[in-house]
Each structure stands twice: as C-alpha cells, then as structure tokens.
Design a protein around this motif. Structure first.
Motif, short mmCIF file in Angstrom:
data_model
loop_
_atom_site.label_atom_id
_atom_site.label_comp_id
_atom_site.label_asym_id
_atom_site.label_seq_id
_atom_site.Cartn_x
_atom_site.Cartn_y
_atom_site.Cartn_z
N UNK A 29 0.82 -1.21 0.00
CA UNK A 29 0.00 0.00 0.00
C UNK A 29 0.86 1.27 0.00
N UNK A 30 2.09 1.18 0.51
CA UNK A 30 3.00 2.33 0.46
C UNK A 30 3.35 2.66 -0.99
N UNK A 31 3.64 1.64 -1.78
CA UNK A 31 3.96 1.84 -3.19
C UNK A 31 2.74 2.35 -3.94
N UNK A 32 1.59 1.76 -3.70
CA UNK A 32 0.37 2.20 -4.38
C UNK A 32 0.03 3.65 -4.01
N UNK A 33 0.21 4.02 -2.76
CA UNK A 33 -0.08 5.38 -2.29
C UNK A 33 0.72 6.41 -3.08
N UNK A 34 1.95 6.08 -3.41
CA UNK A 34 2.81 7.00 -4.15
C UNK A 34 2.46 7.07 -5.63
N UNK A 35 1.53 6.22 -6.08
CA UNK A 35 1.17 6.18 -7.50
C UNK A 35 -0.28 6.57 -7.75
N UNK A 36 -0.89 7.29 -6.82
CA UNK A 36 -2.26 7.75 -7.02
C UNK A 36 -2.30 8.66 -8.24
N UNK A 37 -3.31 8.47 -9.07
CA UNK A 37 -3.47 9.26 -10.29
C UNK A 37 -2.92 8.57 -11.53
N UNK A 38 -2.26 7.44 -11.35
CA UNK A 38 -1.68 6.72 -12.49
C UNK A 38 -2.61 5.62 -12.97
N UNK A 39 -2.43 5.23 -14.22
CA UNK A 39 -3.23 4.18 -14.82
C UNK A 39 -2.68 2.82 -14.39
N UNK A 40 -3.57 1.98 -13.83
CA UNK A 40 -3.18 0.65 -13.36
C UNK A 40 -4.21 -0.38 -13.81
N UNK A 41 -3.78 -1.63 -13.83
CA UNK A 41 -4.69 -2.75 -14.05
C UNK A 41 -4.62 -3.63 -12.82
N UNK A 42 -5.77 -3.88 -12.20
CA UNK A 42 -5.86 -4.76 -11.03
C UNK A 42 -6.37 -6.12 -11.48
N UNK A 43 -5.75 -7.16 -10.99
CA UNK A 43 -6.22 -8.53 -11.22
C UNK A 43 -6.69 -9.06 -9.87
N UNK A 44 -7.96 -9.45 -9.81
CA UNK A 44 -8.57 -9.84 -8.55
C UNK A 44 -9.20 -11.22 -8.65
N UNK A 45 -9.28 -11.90 -7.51
CA UNK A 45 -10.04 -13.15 -7.42
C UNK A 45 -10.94 -13.08 -6.19
N UNK A 46 -12.09 -13.72 -6.31
CA UNK A 46 -13.09 -13.73 -5.24
C UNK A 46 -13.49 -15.17 -4.97
N UNK A 47 -13.13 -15.67 -3.79
CA UNK A 47 -13.46 -17.05 -3.44
C UNK A 47 -14.95 -17.20 -3.18
N UNK A 48 -15.47 -18.37 -3.52
CA UNK A 48 -16.87 -18.73 -3.26
C UNK A 48 -17.86 -17.72 -3.82
N UNK A 49 -17.54 -17.14 -4.95
CA UNK A 49 -18.45 -16.20 -5.60
C UNK A 49 -18.64 -16.64 -7.05
N UNK A 50 -19.76 -17.29 -7.36
CA UNK A 50 -19.97 -17.81 -8.71
C UNK A 50 -20.11 -16.69 -9.77
N UNK A 51 -20.52 -15.49 -9.34
CA UNK A 51 -20.71 -14.40 -10.29
C UNK A 51 -19.37 -13.77 -10.70
N UNK A 52 -18.49 -13.56 -9.74
CA UNK A 52 -17.17 -12.94 -10.00
C UNK A 52 -16.09 -13.84 -9.43
N UNK A 53 -15.67 -14.86 -10.14
CA UNK A 53 -14.56 -15.66 -9.64
C UNK A 53 -13.25 -14.94 -9.84
N UNK A 54 -13.14 -14.23 -10.97
CA UNK A 54 -11.94 -13.45 -11.25
C UNK A 54 -12.37 -12.18 -11.98
N UNK A 55 -11.62 -11.11 -11.78
CA UNK A 55 -11.97 -9.84 -12.42
C UNK A 55 -10.69 -9.08 -12.73
N UNK A 56 -10.73 -8.35 -13.84
CA UNK A 56 -9.62 -7.49 -14.25
C UNK A 56 -10.20 -6.10 -14.45
N UNK A 57 -9.61 -5.12 -13.78
CA UNK A 57 -10.09 -3.74 -13.86
C UNK A 57 -8.93 -2.83 -14.24
#
Length: 104
Positions: A29-57
């Motif tokens: 979070x220290x690194x992310x805090x220093x990069x506020x305002x920049x373009x990023x892609x987040x790769x996420x996973x959600x356990x036990x969630x049939x609607x969103x098992x994985x998401x890319x934002x």
C-alpha cells in the motif's frame, strides 16, 4: 501503526537481546499510495463467488488505504473499491513512481 513498532531480537542460545529497531519496512500500500493518479490494471479473485470468480479492472488509481484500493474504471467511469485481500497483483500501465522518498 503496527509496522513501526520495535520488537525484541532473539539470539541463538543467549536469550533475548535488548529492543532493536528493524530497518523501515515497506508494504504494497505504500507503493500504491505514491502512485495515485496513475493508470493501473488490477487482477482480482473472489473465493466462493460464482458471479465474480476473477476480475480485471483497468483505471486510474484514486485512493489507497490499509485494506482497500479505489480505482476509477476506464470503461464505465465509475469508482470501484476493492479489498486488498482480493487483489492478486497490479500492473502499472505507465512507469510507477519510485518508492524512495524524494526520488520521483
């Protein structure tokens, strides 16, 4: 904050040594805090969630907390908040800011 507290260091068979301070730790979070305002892609996973098992934002990093990340989605224009525990990794679409203070 919990990561700045000193703690006792243990030495082999000699017991406990006086309180010693570790070099300052750095967290994601220290690194992310220093990069506020920049373009990023987040790769996420959600356990036990049939609607969103994985998401890319992909979007602009808006805010970072100790347990959450706020991103403005590029496609929808909506702000989306995710718990850091669901984030697998982050890709910086532009060069990230340096973590060392004063060397951006």
């Amino acid at each position: 904050m919990y990561w700045n507290q000193a703690y006792p260091a243990q030495v082999a068979d000699y017991g406990w040594v006086s309180q010693q301070r570790r070099p300052e730790r750095v967290f994601s979070e220290d690194l992310l805090q220093r990069n506020i305002g920049r373009l990023v892609t987040l790769y996420l996973t959600f356990e036990n969630n049939p609607q969103w098992t994985a998401k890319k934002v992909t979007g602009t990093l808006r805010e970072v907390g100790r347990d959450f990340t706020l991103v403005r989605d590029q496609q929808t224009g909506k702000d989306m908040m995710f718990h850091n525990i669901n984030i697998d990794f982050v890709v910086f679409e532009t060069e990230p800011a340096q973590l060392v203070r004063g060397k951006e």
